[in-house]
Design a protein around this motif. Structure first.
Motif, PDB file in Angstrom:
ATOM      1  N   ASP A  76     -74.254 -12.933  30.580  1.00  0.00           N
ATOM      2  CA  ASP A  76     -74.799 -14.274  30.791  1.00  0.00           C
ATOM      3  C   ASP A  76     -76.311 -14.144  30.990  1.00  0.00           C
ATOM      4  O   ASP A  76     -76.775 -13.714  32.045  1.00  0.00           O
ATOM      5  N   LEU A  77     -77.098 -14.509  29.968  1.00  0.00           N
ATOM      6  CA  LEU A  77     -78.559 -14.398  30.022  1.00  0.00           C
ATOM      7  C   LEU A  77     -79.188 -15.785  30.022  1.00  0.00           C
ATOM      8  O   LEU A  77     -78.639 -16.735  29.452  1.00  0.00           O
ATOM      9  N   ASN A  78     -80.344 -15.871  30.625  1.00  0.00           N
ATOM     10  CA  ASN A  78     -81.075 -17.136  30.707  1.00  0.00           C
ATOM     11  C   ASN A  78     -81.751 -17.426  29.367  1.00  0.00           C
ATOM     12  O   ASN A  78     -82.709 -16.750  28.983  1.00  0.00           O
ATOM     13  N   ASN A  79     -81.285 -18.446  28.651  1.00  0.00           N
ATOM     14  CA  ASN A  79     -81.812 -18.758  27.324  1.00  0.00           C
ATOM     15  C   ASN A  79     -83.259 -19.253  27.345  1.00  0.00           C
ATOM     16  O   ASN A  79     -83.928 -19.266  26.313  1.00  0.00           O
ATOM     17  N   ALA A  80     -83.741 -19.650  28.514  1.00  0.00           N
ATOM     18  CA  ALA A  80     -85.106 -20.161  28.601  1.00  0.00           C
ATOM     19  C   ALA A  80     -86.146 -19.043  28.667  1.00  0.00           C
ATOM     20  O   ALA A  80     -87.343 -19.296  28.543  1.00  0.00           O
ATOM     21  N   LEU A  81     -85.697 -17.788  28.850  1.00  0.00           N
ATOM     22  CA  LEU A  81     -86.616 -16.658  28.997  1.00  0.00           C
ATOM     23  C   LEU A  81     -86.752 -15.879  27.699  1.00  0.00           C
ATOM     24  O   LEU A  81     -85.907 -15.974  26.805  1.00  0.00           O
ATOM     25  N   THR A  82     -87.815 -15.080  27.618  1.00  0.00           N
ATOM     26  CA  THR A  82     -87.970 -14.143  26.502  1.00  0.00           C
ATOM     27  C   THR A  82     -87.206 -12.863  26.826  1.00  0.00           C
ATOM     28  O   THR A  82     -86.751 -12.664  27.963  1.00  0.00           O
ATOM     29  N   VAL A  83     -87.107 -11.973  25.834  1.00  0.00           N
ATOM     30  CA  VAL A  83     -86.418 -10.695  26.042  1.00  0.00           C
ATOM     31  C   VAL A  83     -87.061  -9.920  27.192  1.00  0.00           C
ATOM     32  O   VAL A  83     -86.369  -9.431  28.101  1.00  0.00           O
ATOM     33  N   MET A  84     -88.394  -9.805  27.171  1.00  0.00           N
ATOM     34  CA  MET A  84     -89.079  -9.044  28.221  1.00  0.00           C
ATOM     35  C   MET A  84     -88.882  -9.687  29.582  1.00  0.00           C
ATOM     36  O   MET A  84     -88.650  -8.987  30.584  1.00  0.00           O
ATOM     37  N   GLU A  85     -88.922 -11.004  29.653  1.00  0.00           N
ATOM     38  CA  GLU A  85     -88.742 -11.693  30.934  1.00  0.00           C
ATOM     39  C   GLU A  85     -87.344 -11.464  31.493  1.00  0.00           C
ATOM     40  O   GLU A  85     -87.170 -11.322  32.713  1.00  0.00           O
ATOM     41  N   LEU A 139     -82.765   0.769  21.529  1.00  0.00           N
ATOM     42  CA  LEU A 139     -81.514   0.012  21.429  1.00  0.00           C
ATOM     43  C   LEU A 139     -81.549  -1.019  20.305  1.00  0.00           C
ATOM     44  O   LEU A 139     -80.621  -1.811  20.157  1.00  0.00           O
ATOM     45  N   GLY A 140     -82.642  -1.025  19.521  1.00  0.00           N
ATOM     46  CA  GLY A 140     -82.695  -1.881  18.338  1.00  0.00           C
ATOM     47  C   GLY A 140     -83.334  -3.236  18.548  1.00  0.00           C
ATOM     48  O   GLY A 140     -83.212  -4.112  17.700  1.00  0.00           O
ATOM     49  N   ILE A 141     -84.030  -3.446  19.670  1.00  0.00           N
ATOM     50  CA  ILE A 141     -84.741  -4.707  19.929  1.00  0.00           C
ATOM     51  C   ILE A 141     -86.240  -4.419  19.880  1.00  0.00           C
ATOM     52  O   ILE A 141     -86.794  -3.781  20.784  1.00  0.00           O
ATOM     53  N   GLN A 142     -86.911  -4.867  18.816  1.00  0.00           N
ATOM     54  CA  GLN A 142     -88.330  -4.570  18.635  1.00  0.00           C
ATOM     55  C   GLN A 142     -89.228  -5.693  19.158  1.00  0.00           C
ATOM     56  O   GLN A 142     -90.286  -5.427  19.717  1.00  0.00           O
ATOM     57  N   ASP A 143     -88.833  -6.933  18.950  1.00  0.00           N
ATOM     58  CA  ASP A 143     -89.658  -8.075  19.350  1.00  0.00           C
ATOM     59  C   ASP A 143     -89.271  -8.507  20.758  1.00  0.00           C
ATOM     60  O   ASP A 143     -88.263  -9.192  20.955  1.00  0.00           O
ATOM     61  N   VAL A 144     -90.092  -8.117  21.747  1.00  0.00           N
ATOM     62  CA  VAL A 144     -89.749  -8.425  23.146  1.00  0.00           C
ATOM     63  C   VAL A 144     -90.223  -9.811  23.550  1.00  0.00           C
ATOM     64  O   VAL A 144     -89.943 -10.261  24.669  1.00  0.00           O
TER      65      VAL A 144
END
Length: 630
Positions: A76-85, A139-144
């Motif tokens: 469960d992740l906060n959709n309002a945040l970016t990956v880095m946040e 882990l395959g996530i480049q755009d943070v």
């Protein structure tokens, strides 16, 4: 030191009992995997142990002074945040210091800034953000900077995994951590967990991963937990012994039961005291016999439609999305019994290629020709899109009410479901009540029931239990058609494929003769190319019997090639032996680390592995430098 304990815990859903009076303990340094059949309750047990859901009865307790990181199957992740946040929002001393530093900078509070800077220095948190970026990249996530709301389900899980790992908790709890990871990301995670001296509890079906990471296996079977102190190979050996003993005991009880049942039927209704004792013993034995059953066995001896001489040809097939080139003039002609593994990082175009082969997507240019006898069976990553209020039996009957076996016999939908380990009660369950693994098993049935002769399997191992995987492997080994497989399960691929397509980026595809491990060993043995070489033009000849190496046109140099001195040649030869020796020592220490030990030993071994990796990197750089002039 005990980190987690569960005493007499019980959990059920409706009238279905998952486990009763189960007791479990986890000590510091343990690396435990929970395994078991689909629907046995592994994920539920893990959630109870992690404190995410309460047990119906019993007590779960965690040590108060430890930190715990938990990866759910559906984070469960906060959709309002970016990956880095999202990752920075985790809980650790370093993250707290980093957030305090950012806040002090934003508010201009000099005193708070000095305190935050001191904490950052003390906790060595200055390069924390770069560590997060590196971990996400592995882990395959480049755009943070992308918002979480734009991520796929697999990407969300990788971000959640990074958030857990970067906190470096004392206890890591992971539910199917290798699902949705590509092969390189799995190997990164494997190495991370091997060199981390923390404590691990997880659910996984990845057999190589289990064997290389865990030092204890706990099998959930029939509501009971069987513990095996050792890796996965040891577990298989000891489980076979237990099953043989259980089978012998069951057979003995059955024989006694038949004798006593005959006695019960012949007795008059009025019985004496002695007969009453025997009657009570019979009832106890009856409970044991009826409460135990022989293991179910997934039966996949289904008929396959015969293939003609012409199967599938891809001629100069190209595909791109925007500026990203996925395939560039790819050529291949499939032959009978071809068993091909498809390898590449996420986003390289594996699913795109499979969709083009099956006609779901058109190439930008080139031609794909399918033989008239070819019948595709496409098992996709996407779960079944079925109404939750539809019964399992109705789902199968909508596709086929009867099915022919390889022997020529005919089976009904009910019989077929039974062969796929759906008992009569489960067949009349609604789809909504199925576990993730049971839904995937049903999806597999619906693919195979159509008698395909060209199977395309996109991550077939996700959510399938190990017993099902073993039977599926045996079926595919005897399958008389073609098979194209994408899977992160290295063991599964190694058993089944005879060559691999490696999608290397920029439209390049390498056809390597051998399985995944063969390819990986060959690739690791190749000297690293220079940056100039990597910018050279690469040409593909995608024929099955080609040599493994791609043809790379090297840029010309104006200067004369340097010659090595005798001393440098000796250094080059010595470095090869030293690197090999370091690799061997690293494997030994990783094995020691996996076997467990005192905290001081585990810390020392982890430090030794770090030093070995540094030495290997330095010596490899020097070896590569000298190799350019050999």
């Amino acid at each position: 030191m005990n980190y987690l304990s569960a005493e007499n815990i019980t959990k059920s859903y409706g009238d279905r009992m998952l486990f009763r009076d189960l007791t479990f303990g986890l000590n510091r340094g343990d690396k435990v995997a929970i395994v078991g059949a689909n629907g046995s309750g592994k994920t539920t047990l893990l959630s109870v142990l992690a404190g995410a859901i309460p047990p119906d009865a019993g007590v779960v307790s965690q040590r108060k002074d430890i930190t715990v990181g938990y990866l759910d199957q559906q984070p469960d992740l906060n959709n309002a945040l970016t990956v880095m946040e999202v990752v920075l929002a985790g809980d650790s001393a370093q993250l707290d210091a980093l957030r305090a530093y950012e806040h002090a900078l934003a508010t201009g509070n000099q005193a708070a800034l000095e305190r935050a800077m001191a904490d950052m220095e003390k906790l060595e948190a200055w390069d924390y953000e770069s560590q997060i970026r590196q971990m996400l990249g592995e882990l395959g996530i480049q755009d943070v900077t992308q918002p979480v709301s734009m991520l796929s389900g697999g990407q969300r899980k990788r971000v959640a995994l990074a958030r857990v790992l970067i906190q470096n908790p004392d206890l890591i709890i992971l539910d199917e951590p290798t699902n949705h990871l590509d092969l390189e990301a799995i190997e990164y995670l494997e190495n991370y967990l091997n060199t981390n001296n923390g404590t691990l509890l997880m659910v996984s079906h990845d057999r190589y991963f289990l064997d290389r990471v865990c030092n204890q296996i706990a099998e959930l079977d029939g509501g009971q937990l069987y513990n095996y102190r050792g890796n996965y190979a040891y577990f298989l050996e000891k489980k076979a012994e237990r099953k043989a003993q259980d089978a012998a005991e069951l057979e003995k009880n059955l024989n006694t039961y038949r004798t006593e049942l005959d006695w019960m039927r012949r007795q008059p209704k009025a019985r004496g005291t002695k007969a009453k004792y025997r009657e009570d013993a019979f009832e106890d034995l009856e409970g044991k016999v009826k409460g135990r059953k022989r293991d179910g066995e997934l039966d996949l001896n289904l008929r396959t439609t015969r293939l003609g001489s012409k199967i599938l040809e891809l001629e100069n097939v190209s595909k791109r999305f925007g500026e990203k080139v996925l395939l560039d003039h790819f050529n291949y002609t499939f032959k009978r019994f071809d068993r091909v593994g498809l390898i590449g990082k996420n986003g390289m175009g594996k699913t795109t290629l499979m969709n083009m082969i099956t006609g779901l997507l058109r190439p930008d240019s080139g031609k794909i020709t399918t033989g008239g006898t070819v019948k595709f069976g496409y098992y996709t990553q996407n779960e079944l899109d079925l109404p939750d209020n539809q019964r399992v039996i109705d789902v199968v009957q909508d596709v086929a009410e009867v099915m022919k076996l390889d022997t020529g016999d005919t089976v009904t939908a009910t019989q077929l479901l039974h062969r796929f380990l759906f008992d009569r009660a489960k067949q009349y369950d609604y789809v909504a009540k199925l576990s993730g693994g049971e839904k995937r098993r049903l999806q597999l049935l619906l693919v195979l029931v159509q008698n395909p002769n060209f199977l395309i399997l996109d991550e077939p191992t996700n959510d399938l239990d190990i017993t099902t995987l073993n039977v599926l492997e045996e079926f595919l080994l005897s399958f008389s058609g073609c098979v194209l497989i994408v899977t992160h399960d290295r063991y599964f691929m190694d058993r089944l494929v005879d060559h691999v397509f490696v999608l290397e980026g920029e439209g390049r595809v390498r056809d390597y003769p051998g399985n995944y491990t063969d390819y990986r060993e060959w690739r690791d043995a190749q000297p690293k190319t220079s940056a100039a070489s990597q910018n050279g033009k690469t040409e593909l000849s995608a024929q099955k019997n080609q040599t493994p190496a791609l043809v790379v046109s090297q840029p010309t140099t104006n200067g004369a090639k340097k010659k090595l001195s005798f001393k440098e040649i000796r250094e080059y030869e010595t470095l090869e032996k030293e690197i090999e020796s370091l690799e061997q020592r690293k494997a030994e220490v990783v094995g020691l680390l996996n076997s467990g030990g005192h905290h001081e030993q585990l810390t020392a071994w982890a430090k030794e592995i770090d030093q070995i990796e540094t030495d290997i990197a330095q010596k490899s750089d020097r070896w590569l430098e000298l190799a350019e002039y050999m």
